[in-house]
Design an enzyme around this catalytic site. Structure first.
Site, short mmCIF file in Angstrom:
data_model
loop_
_atom_site.label_atom_id
_atom_site.label_comp_id
_atom_site.label_asym_id
_atom_site.label_seq_id
_atom_site.Cartn_x
_atom_site.Cartn_y
_atom_site.Cartn_z
N TYR A 101 41.99 35.91 34.79
CA TYR A 101 41.56 34.52 34.96
C TYR A 101 42.05 34.01 36.31
O TYR A 101 43.22 34.20 36.68
CB TYR A 101 42.16 33.65 33.84
CG TYR A 101 41.91 32.17 34.05
CD1 TYR A 101 40.77 31.58 33.54
CD2 TYR A 101 42.80 31.39 34.80
CE1 TYR A 101 40.51 30.23 33.77
CE2 TYR A 101 42.55 30.05 35.03
CZ TYR A 101 41.40 29.48 34.51
OH TYR A 101 41.14 28.15 34.73
N GLU A 189 36.59 27.93 39.06
CA GLU A 189 37.17 28.92 38.15
C GLU A 189 36.35 30.21 38.15
O GLU A 189 35.12 30.16 38.21
CB GLU A 189 37.12 28.29 36.75
CG GLU A 189 37.93 28.92 35.68
CD GLU A 189 37.76 28.13 34.37
OE1 GLU A 189 38.58 27.23 34.12
OE2 GLU A 189 36.82 28.43 33.62
#
Ligand code: GDP
Ligand code: MN
Length: 381
Positions: A101, A189
């Site tokens: 992530y 993101e």
């Protein structure tokens, strides 16, 4: 403003982030054609402004064009978190060894962009944050200097022990940071950032949220807005220049000024009610704005009572009163309305309202109590 995955990926790809080839389809037939062009197994992905598409069945692998058509057929029209899927992204499917992530958010507390990265990425990142926060590294960036190389390498090494992969990740961090700043993001993101069997580091998903205040000086980004993917009430509010945020309660609030709107919501809660929205009609409100505000509030079926709370300064309360009268003449209300107004032209406003069958008071406390009572099926206080 939210971007779709495919839009965010185009921005990142242009900055050099490795992203599998893909195209957007509006129909199953188009999805099949794209899969044929790619000529390899593909992943078909719902393009909606919601996370957790994978878990909701909105991300599906397909081994050939015929299967891509089937999967697109299943995903198009699907509801994910209340949003209808109108488009799918058809991308070259990657084989995955690990999922990490990488995210940047604008952090209000430190007033800086903050990187958050974790080697335990993928669809359960919320759980990682809740249960094993030590698997997440947070790193604030000083916007005067940008992301320094040593910081980017530190982030890269937090994800991968291997030097080549850490370097590849560090480069992607720089590119993501550039995208974040250039596009006026409040969030950017990549989840998952994957390692393939060949050892390549590749972005398989991308999300960007643009700060609405950054849009005026970025017409190119503003043009990416997809109104078909937004809540109709928020689209109408933006067109009418109202600041509107839908909430889950049943007291529809129409207030002038963000501070008073917050105070009104607090008071609604204090008296045991739940606001249905935040709505700021702003200063110098014309009757037209009030008409639009009432239309938006009454379109919400959850609303059981409407509360106007107007403090007339620049806003003229007679303008607001005229708006209420005009709007309710055009489409009569089916729920009770409580009006509190005070300030500029208050006497004129009261007269207009009384002549048209409305009562109004200048006491905020009483008005909020009444609205809460009416919304919960009781009588006005
Ligand atoms: P999200 O659930 O909305 O975040 O959608 P993602 O694009 O992140 O997809 C969810 C999950 O689907 C990822 O974490 C991957 O495990 C899987 N996935 C997505 N794209 C691919 C792909 O190209 N190949 C494979 N094997 N899995 C994928
Ligand atoms: Mn994802």
């Amino acid at each position: 403003m939210n971007l779709h995955e495919y839009q965010a990926k185009e921005i990142l790809r242009a900055l050099g982030v490795p992203i599998p080839a893909g195209e957007v389809a509006n129909t199953a037939a188009e999805a099949q054609a794209i899969a044929s062009r790619i000529g390899r197994p593909v992943v078909v992905k719902a393009q909606v402004h919601a996370g957790g598409r994978g878990k909701a069945g909105g991300v599906k692998l397909a081994k050939d064009p015929a299967e891509a058509r089937e999967k697109a057929q299943a995903i198009l029209g699907m509801q994910i978190k209340g949003l209808t899927v109108e488009k799918v992204l058809v991308s070259d499917a990657a084989d995955i060894v690990t999922e990490a992530y990488v995210g940047i958010i604008m952090d209000r507390a430190s007033r800086k962009p903050v990187f958050m990265v974790s080697p335990a990425g993928g669809i359960d990142i919320e759980e990682v944050a809740a249960k094993t926060p030590e698997k997440i590294l947070k790193l604030p960036v000083d916007t005067r200097y940008g992301l320094q190389s040593y910081q980017a390498m530190r982030l890269g090494f937090f994800l991968y022990d291997d030097l080549a992969k850490a370097r590849a990740a560090a480069k992607i961090m720089q590119q993501l940071y550039t995208a974040f700043v250039q596009s006026g993001c409040s969030l950017a993101e990549i989840n998952p950032l994957v390692v393939t069997p060949a050892g390549d580091v590749v972005a398989l998903d991308a999300k960007m949220v643009i700060d609405d205040n950054e849009l005026d000086r970025r017409p190119g980004i503003a043009a990416l807005r997809d109104e078909s993917a937004e809540a109709p009430s928020e689209v109408e509010a933006r067109r009418a220049n109202l600041t509107f945020i839908k909430l889950d309660g049943n007291v529809g609030c129409c207030v002038n000024g963000a501070g008073l709107a917050m105070a009104t919501m607090d008071l609604v809660k204090y008296y045991g009610g739940e606001p249905a929205n935040f709505l700021d009609i702003g200063g110098s409100s014309s009757p037209e704005k009030v008409i639009a505000a009432l239309r938006i509030i009454t379109a919400d079926r959850n609303v059981k009572a409407i509360l106007f709370n107007i403090f007339g300064g620049i806003t003229r309360t007679d303008d607001v009163a005229n708006g209420i009268v005009a709007a309710t003449k055009a489409s009569p209300l089916t729920v009770p309305i409580v009006i509190r107004l005070t300030g500029t032209n208050e006497e004129i406003a009261m007269k207009i309202l009384n002549e048209n069958g409305f009562s109004a008071s200048s006491d905020m406390d009483e008005a909020v109590k009444s609205a809460v009572a009416l919304a919960t099926g009781g009588r006005a206080a």
